[in-house]
Design a protein around this motif. Structure first.
Motif, PDB file in Angstrom:
ATOM      1  N   PHE A   1       0.823  -1.205   0.000  1.00  0.00           N
ATOM      2  CA  PHE A   1       0.000   0.000   0.000  1.00  0.00           C
ATOM      3  C   PHE A   1       0.861   1.260   0.000  1.00  0.00           C
ATOM      4  O   PHE A   1       0.661   2.179  -0.790  1.00  0.00           O
ATOM      5  CB  PHE A   1      -0.923  -0.020   1.230  1.00  0.00           C
ATOM      6  N   GLU A   2       1.856   1.274   0.892  1.00  0.00           N
ATOM      7  CA  GLU A   2       2.705   2.465   1.012  1.00  0.00           C
ATOM      8  C   GLU A   2       3.564   2.677  -0.233  1.00  0.00           C
ATOM      9  O   GLU A   2       3.827   3.810  -0.633  1.00  0.00           O
ATOM     10  CB  GLU A   2       3.593   2.347   2.244  1.00  0.00           C
ATOM     11  N   ASN A   3       3.993   1.589  -0.851  1.00  0.00           N
ATOM     12  CA  ASN A   3       4.756   1.712  -2.090  1.00  0.00           C
ATOM     13  C   ASN A   3       3.919   2.385  -3.169  1.00  0.00           C
ATOM     14  O   ASN A   3       4.411   3.243  -3.902  1.00  0.00           O
ATOM     15  CB  ASN A   3       5.216   0.335  -2.565  1.00  0.00           C
ATOM     16  N   VAL A   4       2.652   1.987  -3.242  1.00  0.00           N
ATOM     17  CA  VAL A   4       1.781   2.549  -4.273  1.00  0.00           C
ATOM     18  C   VAL A   4       1.437   3.998  -3.945  1.00  0.00           C
ATOM     19  O   VAL A   4       1.297   4.850  -4.824  1.00  0.00           O
ATOM     20  CB  VAL A   4       0.504   1.685  -4.409  1.00  0.00           C
ATOM     21  N   GLU A   5       1.345   4.275  -2.655  1.00  0.00           N
ATOM     22  CA  GLU A   5       0.982   5.616  -2.204  1.00  0.00           C
ATOM     23  C   GLU A   5       2.118   6.624  -2.432  1.00  0.00           C
ATOM     24  O   GLU A   5       1.898   7.819  -2.565  1.00  0.00           O
ATOM     25  CB  GLU A   5       0.657   5.536  -0.708  1.00  0.00           C
ATOM     26  N   LEU A   6       3.353   6.115  -2.490  1.00  0.00           N
ATOM     27  CA  LEU A   6       4.544   6.973  -2.526  1.00  0.00           C
ATOM     28  C   LEU A   6       4.505   8.082  -3.585  1.00  0.00           C
ATOM     29  O   LEU A   6       4.781   9.242  -3.281  1.00  0.00           O
ATOM     30  CB  LEU A   6       5.785   6.091  -2.682  1.00  0.00           C
ATOM     31  N   PRO A   7       4.151   7.764  -4.862  1.00  0.00           N
ATOM     32  CA  PRO A   7       4.131   8.854  -5.854  1.00  0.00           C
ATOM     33  C   PRO A   7       3.035   9.876  -5.589  1.00  0.00           C
ATOM     34  O   PRO A   7       3.162  11.037  -5.992  1.00  0.00           O
ATOM     35  CB  PRO A   7       3.876   8.137  -7.183  1.00  0.00           C
ATOM     36  N   LEU A   8       1.988   9.470  -4.882  1.00  0.00           N
ATOM     37  CA  LEU A   8       0.881  10.401  -4.621  1.00  0.00           C
ATOM     38  C   LEU A   8       1.258  11.438  -3.576  1.00  0.00           C
ATOM     39  O   LEU A   8       0.638  12.493  -3.485  1.00  0.00           O
ATOM     40  CB  LEU A   8      -0.359   9.627  -4.146  1.00  0.00           C
ATOM     41  N   LEU A   9       2.290  11.115  -2.762  1.00  0.00           N
ATOM     42  CA  LEU A   9       2.720  12.070  -1.735  1.00  0.00           C
ATOM     43  C   LEU A   9       3.303  13.327  -2.364  1.00  0.00           C
ATOM     44  O   LEU A   9       3.472  14.341  -1.714  1.00  0.00           O
ATOM     45  CB  LEU A   9       3.767  11.434  -0.819  1.00  0.00           C
TER      46      LEU A   9
END
Ligand SMILES: Nc1ncnc2c1ncn2[C@@H]1O[C@H](COP(=O)(O)OP(=O)(O)OP(=O)(O)O)[C@@H](O)[C@H]1O
Ligand SMILES: [Mg+2]
Lengths: 235, 390
Positions: free
Chosen positions: A103-111
């Motif tokens: 989840f966090e890997n996928v979220e990373l670019p959205l940050l």
């Protein structure tokens, strides 16, 4: 108008007295929604071309216009910002961050984008859903199979809804069934979500998923054709 | 600039226990070391700088012995002559603040059958010394009486002698000049050279040192008189062969004498700290080098170099801060107040706010410098090359 227009694209490396030219003045137009495969022998310049279009390398000469922007003229930081919006990169070796969950890997670019936490989580969830791996959201990369890792990596590439998705031998490290899974997923993303995809592969069967196949040799295009089955698909 | 979450830096700490431990130990040790060195220098400084006392004292000593009271010899009559000749010295209840003193280093033994010689800083005084040296406070027992082989000891005299503190409790004895001397009092004079001394009646010390008619110095406290008055007195009495020197100036010149030692300590501490820093650099470089591909990925995603350096620095500084706090706590616990002896006397390692701040800053600096250089090195690599690293 074409989504991607490369003109006279050249990349040179200078080593001592010799000049290595992995890419030698190529012109390339890619339409929006196209699924393009790059093939060719090892060292022919496929990755070089992909990296230039993805904005992580700079050409020695030539221009790359993506969606009306000449990315060869952007400063380092602007180019980074451009990548975060326009490019989703899928690697052969997944490149997931080991200390972050799927989840966090996928979220990373959205940050990198101005989004509420709520919206960010929703979009991350949707991307994981889209690649069929939502049930593994809390797993760390080491707890996933190669095929599953690549799904997470694809989710990370599509989560920002980028203009182009580039994939450098995304199935190169997978067995046939897992590779087929990934290719079906990319094909679906292209057909259903009309995503523009640039794919590098050695494997003709993998290339068969694309609308168009370009062959490179020694930094030049040697053929550019559309397989019969999908020849009339793109306008 | 969009930043990477601190969470990411924090989780990266868990990647290698060995490295985490090494980083913690590194910054902790640097802090401890800086604490020790700075505390040492601070203690020395405070002792020799002689904090501003209530009154200003002037020392009258033998001409030519300006740099060492112990070596000075003046006639016993100087005290009386000074009291009579200098107007404007402090007085209380009919006593003029004129303290004749003998300063000498003497070999002493714990007891008659002890075969280890210890060197004590002895000061022979009259009761007026307690008025002149207002920092001295009797904390236990009473002052020694003349003719009874009695003495009193300063707060860190035990360190000077290399004895346990209990060994110098009131009622115990020390052996010198072929007899036992009873400790009847303890005084404290924090951050002064006196704190390391043993005081006894001047007449007793004159007998023990066989210098009946001579003194080391006379210390006077000024009231309306100025230093110039004492100076003129000293210069006009050529027959007495004396000079006057401000007490503070005297200790300042001793401090100057110890400057090379101080510099040596600073240099030694700095060298070891640099060693720690290089060690830190090395662990961080190894840690970041192992993550080059990940750093390439973060850049591909659109994170700027600045954001990545910041995150790596956060990781390193956070570790260093934890180590620094541990080191500082240990320093406070084990270092503060430890007494150190040196040729002149002894002083206590002092861990006060400036020393603590210096040490903590040193620890954080290790974290900061330890991260910046390796991070910059990893980030100089082109993204395409970084992505190929394994
Ligand atoms: N940093 C570099 N310095 C010098 N030469 C380089 C560098 N990067 C790539 N090259 C050269 O550029 C050429 C093309 O490399 P590229 O990675 O684009 O090949 P490729 O078609 O992707 O090959 P493969 O199928 O093996 O991945 C190679 O000859 C390679 O040696
Ligand atoms: Mg390649």
């Amino acid at each position: 108008m074409n989504l991607i227009e490369c003109r006279n694209l050249t990349r040179e490396y200078h080593k001592a007295d010799t000049v290595i030219r992995p890419l030698d003045g190529v012109d390339l137009d890619v339409e929006r929604g196209e699924f393009l495969a790059l093939m060719g022998p090892s060292g022919s310049g496929k990755t070089t071309l992909l990296n230039l279009i993805a904005g992580i390398d700079a050409p020695t000469a030539g221009t790359i216009v993506v969606d009306g922007v000449d990315i060869t003229r952007l400063s380092r930081n602007r180019l980074a910002a451009w990548r975060s919006v326009h490019v989703g990169y899928v690697f052969q070796l997944y490149n997931l961050i080991p200390v972050l969950t799927a989840f966090e890997n996928v979220e990373l670019p959205l940050l990198l984008q101005k989004l509420s936490r709520r919206e960010r989580r929703a979009r991350t969830g949707n991307a994981l859903e889209a690649v069929g791996i939502a049930d593994r959201a809390d797993h760390f990369p080491r707890q996933l199979s190669g095929g599953q890792e690549q799904r997470v990596a694809i989710a990370r590439a599509i989560v920002t809804d980028p203009t182009i998705i580039v994939a450098d031998e995304p199935t190169g490290d997978l067995d046939r069934p897992a590779a087929d899974d990934i290719m079906n997923l990319l094909t679906r993303l292209n057909e259903e979500s009309h995503r523009t995809i640039l794919l590098v592969t050695h494997d003709p069967q993998t290339a068969g998923h694309a609308d168009r196949v370009i062959r490179l040799d020694k930094g030049r295009f040697v053929s550019d054709r559309r397989p019969e089955s999908v020849a009339e698909a793109p306008a | 600039m969009r930043q990477l979450p601190f969470e990411y830096a924090y989780r990266n700490l868990g990647r290698s226990r060995v490295r985490l431990f090494a980083s913690l130990l590194g910054s902790g040790l640097v802090v401890l070391l800086v604490l020790a060195a700075a505390g040492f220098i601070r203690g020395m400084q405070l002792t020799l700088a002689q904090q501003d006392t209530l009154h200003e004292n002037v020392v009258i000593l033998g001409a030519g012995s300006e740099e060492s009271i112990e070596r000075s010899q003046i006639h016993a009559s100087v005290a009386g002559i000074a009291a009579a000749s200098i107007a404007g010295l402090r007085e209380a209840a009919g006593v003029t603040f004129v303290s004749p003193e003998i300063h000498t280093a003497l070999p002493v033994w714990a007891s008659a059958d002890d075969d280890q010689v210890r060197h004590a800083m002895m000061r022979g005084v009259r009761p007026v010394a307690l008025l002149v040296h207002s920092e001295v406070e009797i904390v236990d027992g009473r002052p020694p009486r003349a003719g009874f082989d009695e003495l009193m000891v300063g707060g860190i005299a035990s360190t000077r002698l290399g004895l346990a503190d209990e060994r110098l409790a009131v009622g115990r004895t020390l052996y010198f000049d072929n007899r036992d001397w009873t400790i009847v009092g303890r005084f404290s004079a924090p951050n002064t050279v006196m704190d390391a001394e043993i005081w006894l009646p001047i007449t007793d010390l004159q007998i023990a040192t066989r210098r009946e008619s001579s003194l080391s110095c006379v210390v006077v406290t000024l009231d309306t008189a100025t230093f110039a008055d004492v100076d003129i007195f000293a210069k006009s009495r050529l027959d007495l062969e004396i000079i006057a020197i401000g007490e503070r100036d005297y200790y300042r010149s001793i401090a100057a004498f110890y400057r090379p030692i101080r510099i040596m300590i600073i240099v030694t501490a700095a060298l070891i700290a640099i060693g720690g820093l290089l060690g830190g650099l090395n662990t961080m470089y190894a840690a970041f080098a192992a993550r080059v591909r990940e750093i390439g990925l973060l850049q591909t995603l659109g994170y700027t170099r600045g954001a990545i350096v910041l995150n790596l620095t956060e990781e390193s500084v956070f570790t260093a801060a934890c180590g620094a706090i541990a080191g500082a706590a240990m320093g406070l616990l084990f270092l503060d107040g430890i007494a150190i002896r040196f040729s002149m006397g002894a002083f206590a390692i002092t861990v006060d706010a400036p020393v603590m701040l210096t040490a903590l800053a040193g620890g954080l600096l290790v974290g900061f410098v330890g991260a910046i250089a390796p991070a910059a090195r990893c980030l100089r690599m082109p993204i395409t090359e970084a992505l190929k690293a394994h």
